[in-house]
Design an enzyme around this catalytic site. Sequence first.
Site, PDB file in Angstrom:
ATOM      1  N   GLY A  53       0.789  -1.227   0.000  1.00 42.26           N
ATOM      2  CA  GLY A  53       0.000   0.000   0.000  1.00 42.26           C
ATOM      3  C   GLY A  53       0.818   1.272   0.000  1.00 42.26           C
ATOM      4  O   GLY A  53       0.272   2.368  -0.043  1.00 42.26           O
ATOM      5  N   HIS A  54       2.143   1.176   0.061  1.00 44.48           N
ATOM      6  CA  HIS A  54       2.992   2.378   0.182  1.00 44.48           C
ATOM      7  C   HIS A  54       4.104   2.313  -0.859  1.00 44.48           C
ATOM      8  O   HIS A  54       5.227   1.944  -0.516  1.00 44.48           O
ATOM      9  CB  HIS A  54       3.589   2.436   1.589  1.00 44.48           C
ATOM     10  CG  HIS A  54       4.131   3.771   1.963  1.00 44.48           C
ATOM     11  ND1 HIS A  54       5.427   4.165   1.718  1.00 44.48           N
ATOM     12  CD2 HIS A  54       3.553   4.824   2.569  1.00 44.48           C
ATOM     13  CE1 HIS A  54       5.626   5.382   2.183  1.00 44.48           C
ATOM     14  NE2 HIS A  54       4.504   5.804   2.703  1.00 44.48           N
ATOM     15  N   PHE A  55       3.926   2.599  -2.031  1.00 44.16           N
ATOM     16  CA  PHE A  55       2.714   2.947  -2.757  1.00 44.16           C
ATOM     17  C   PHE A  55       2.575   1.957  -3.902  1.00 44.16           C
ATOM     18  O   PHE A  55       3.590   1.589  -4.481  1.00 44.16           O
ATOM     19  CB  PHE A  55       2.809   4.370  -3.316  1.00 44.16           C
ATOM     20  CG  PHE A  55       2.965   5.425  -2.257  1.00 44.16           C
ATOM     21  CD1 PHE A  55       1.844   5.898  -1.585  1.00 44.16           C
ATOM     22  CD2 PHE A  55       4.210   5.926  -1.923  1.00 44.16           C
ATOM     23  CE1 PHE A  55       1.973   6.888  -0.614  1.00 44.16           C
ATOM     24  CE2 PHE A  55       4.346   6.903  -0.947  1.00 44.16           C
ATOM     25  CZ  PHE A  55       3.230   7.383  -0.290  1.00 44.16           C
TER      26      PHE A  55
END
Length: 152
Positions: A53-55
């Site tokens: 999720g990052h990123f």
Amino acid sequence: MSTSQTSADIQLIQRILPHRYPFLLVDKVVEIDGTTSALGIKNVTMNEPHFQGHFPGMPIMPGVTIVEAMAQTAAVMVGVTLEMADKEMKVYFMAIDKAKFRRKVIPGDVLEMRLNTLRGKPGGKVWRFGGVASVEGEMAAEVEFTAMMDMG
């Protein structure tokens, strides 16, 4: 009370820190100078969950994760020197100060974390550390933090 151990492999790290995957963030500590300083290594890989999720499409190691890896390096330094392997030791952040992030840390990087004790001594509970994390000699992050060492 103290030992002449000057490094820590992953087996010794796991005997000192309670952290495990996915939150064990130091792979080895290649230099330990008592409770004065240490050099920790984190091999950054795409398999780490925070990269989902990052990123998406542009994985970057979160700054807070870099700071945590530095704190774990400091805890290993203290734990090795005070012979805390296989004993109850927990470390808690009390303050994070002067955190600055200078470059991206991405999968494939080798994060080198140099930590120095600014305040603290064997038997003391409150310690202060300063550190710099770098990749290929380029500063990625710098921070000062205060931690409480709960040695059971």
